[in-house]
Design an enzyme around this catalytic site. Structure first.
Site, PDB file in Angstrom:
ATOM      1  N   HIS A  40      61.274   0.736  38.476  1.00  0.00           N
ATOM      2  CA  HIS A  40      62.270   1.761  38.151  1.00  0.00           C
ATOM      3  C   HIS A  40      63.672   1.160  38.037  1.00  0.00           C
ATOM      4  CE1 HIS A  40      61.846   0.998  42.346  1.00  0.00           C
ATOM      5  NE2 HIS A  40      62.761   1.848  42.744  1.00  0.00           N
TER       6      HIS A  40
ATOM      7  N   ASP B 186      57.940  -0.186  49.225  1.00  0.00           N
ATOM      8  CA  ASP B 186      57.128  -1.154  48.476  1.00  0.00           C
ATOM      9  C   ASP B 186      55.798  -1.435  49.170  1.00  0.00           C
ATOM     10  OD1 ASP B 186      58.960  -1.467  46.467  1.00  0.00           O
ATOM     11  OD2 ASP B 186      59.751  -3.377  47.175  1.00  0.00           O
TER      12      ASP B 186
ATOM     13  N   ASP C  29      71.028   5.519  42.866  1.00  0.00           N
ATOM     14  CA  ASP C  29      70.314   6.388  43.791  1.00  0.00           C
ATOM     15  C   ASP C  29      68.871   6.389  43.309  1.00  0.00           C
ATOM     16  OD1 ASP C  29      70.181   7.964  46.077  1.00  0.00           O
ATOM     17  OD2 ASP C  29      70.293   9.823  44.923  1.00  0.00           O
ATOM     18  N   SER C  30      67.964   6.194  44.258  1.00  0.00           N
ATOM     19  CA  SER C  30      66.576   6.014  43.873  1.00  0.00           C
ATOM     20  C   SER C  30      65.688   6.672  44.914  1.00  0.00           C
ATOM     21  CB  SER C  30      66.262   4.517  43.742  1.00  0.00           C
ATOM     22  OG  SER C  30      66.888   3.761  44.761  1.00  0.00           O
TER      23      SER C  30
ATOM     24  N   LYS D 102      67.950  -4.012  47.556  1.00  0.00           N
ATOM     25  CA  LYS D 102      68.497  -3.689  46.233  1.00  0.00           C
ATOM     26  C   LYS D 102      69.398  -4.823  45.747  1.00  0.00           C
ATOM     27  CE  LYS D 102      68.999   1.388  46.546  1.00  0.00           C
ATOM     28  NZ  LYS D 102      69.989   2.474  46.383  1.00  0.00           N
TER      29      LYS D 102
END
Ligand code: ITT
Length: 199
Positions: free
Chosen positions: A181, A156, A70-71, A12
């Protein structure tokens, strides 16, 4: 303006550095402010509440504006799982999680492999505790194996974005960020960050 990127996930962090590179912000990592060991829990059932909770905690601990997200990956055949629990699904490594996901989908029909990544980014003000949000998604499907490309992180290696026939790991960081996203969530927040930087 200094902006603390409140994540302990190096994947990230790399993406935020690229997505925010063009803005006149100084990006600060948790390590830069000695907070690399500060673990913030994710006690809520929604991305927005968890993102705000992390952003507020990092802003309070550092005295800086702080961003956190948050994902997660929502798979239709699994009624949206792993979703908000994506980081706590299947084991401690990305590979464990990908293997579990592929195993759960092994007997599912092709059409049910559709999935999407979601991300809620929250930026918290250290003085007021006020939080601004950005939301982003990307549609796609879970492939049939772990792809060999080594880019990206997390899921991924099993996620094929709509309109492509390769997984996210096989795309350059710039291409992934242009449709992901996280990229979409950040683009919706850029006007807010510009305003914050000038006040
Ligand atoms: P921080 O809370 O420190 O930011 P984390 O990895 O625990 O790091 P989350 O709680 O948001 O982050 O968990 C998100 C999970 O979804 C985690 O397993 C990620 O690897 C995965 N994930 C999120 N965004 C992703 C992306 O762009 N590509 C692949 N996997 C992703």
């Amino acid at each position: 303006m200094d902006l603390l990127i409140g994540t302990s996930n190096p994947g990230k962090m790399r993406e935020y550095a690229e997505i925010l590179g063009e803005l006149s912000l100084r990006l600060i990592s948790l390590r830069d402010v000695g907070l690399q060991s500060l673990e913030i829990d994710e006690p809520y059932a929604t991305y927005a509440e968890n993102a705000a909770h992390k952003a507020r905690a990092y802003a309070q601990a550092s005295g800086l504006h702080a961003l956190a997200d948050d994902s997660g990956l929502e798979v239709d055949a699994l009624d949206g799982r792993p979703g908000v629990y994506s980081a706590r699904y299947g084991g401690p490594t990305d590979r464990d999680r990908n293997i579990k996901l592929l195993g759960e989908l092994a007997a599912m029909p092709d059409a049910a492999r559709t999935a999407r990544f979601l991300c809620v980014v929250a930026v918290a003000d250290p003085q007021m505790g006020a939080v601004e949000y950005g939301h982003g998604t990307v549609e796609g499907a879970v492939g049939y194996g772990i792809c060999e490309a080594t880019g990206g992180f997390g899921y991924d290696a099993v996620f094929i974005p709509e309109g492509f026939d390769v997984c996210f790991s096989a795309l350059s960081p710039g291409v992934k960020n242009s449709l992901s996203h996280r990229g979409n969530a950040m683009r919706s927040l850029i006007p807010v960050l510009r305003r914050m930087a000038h006040t």
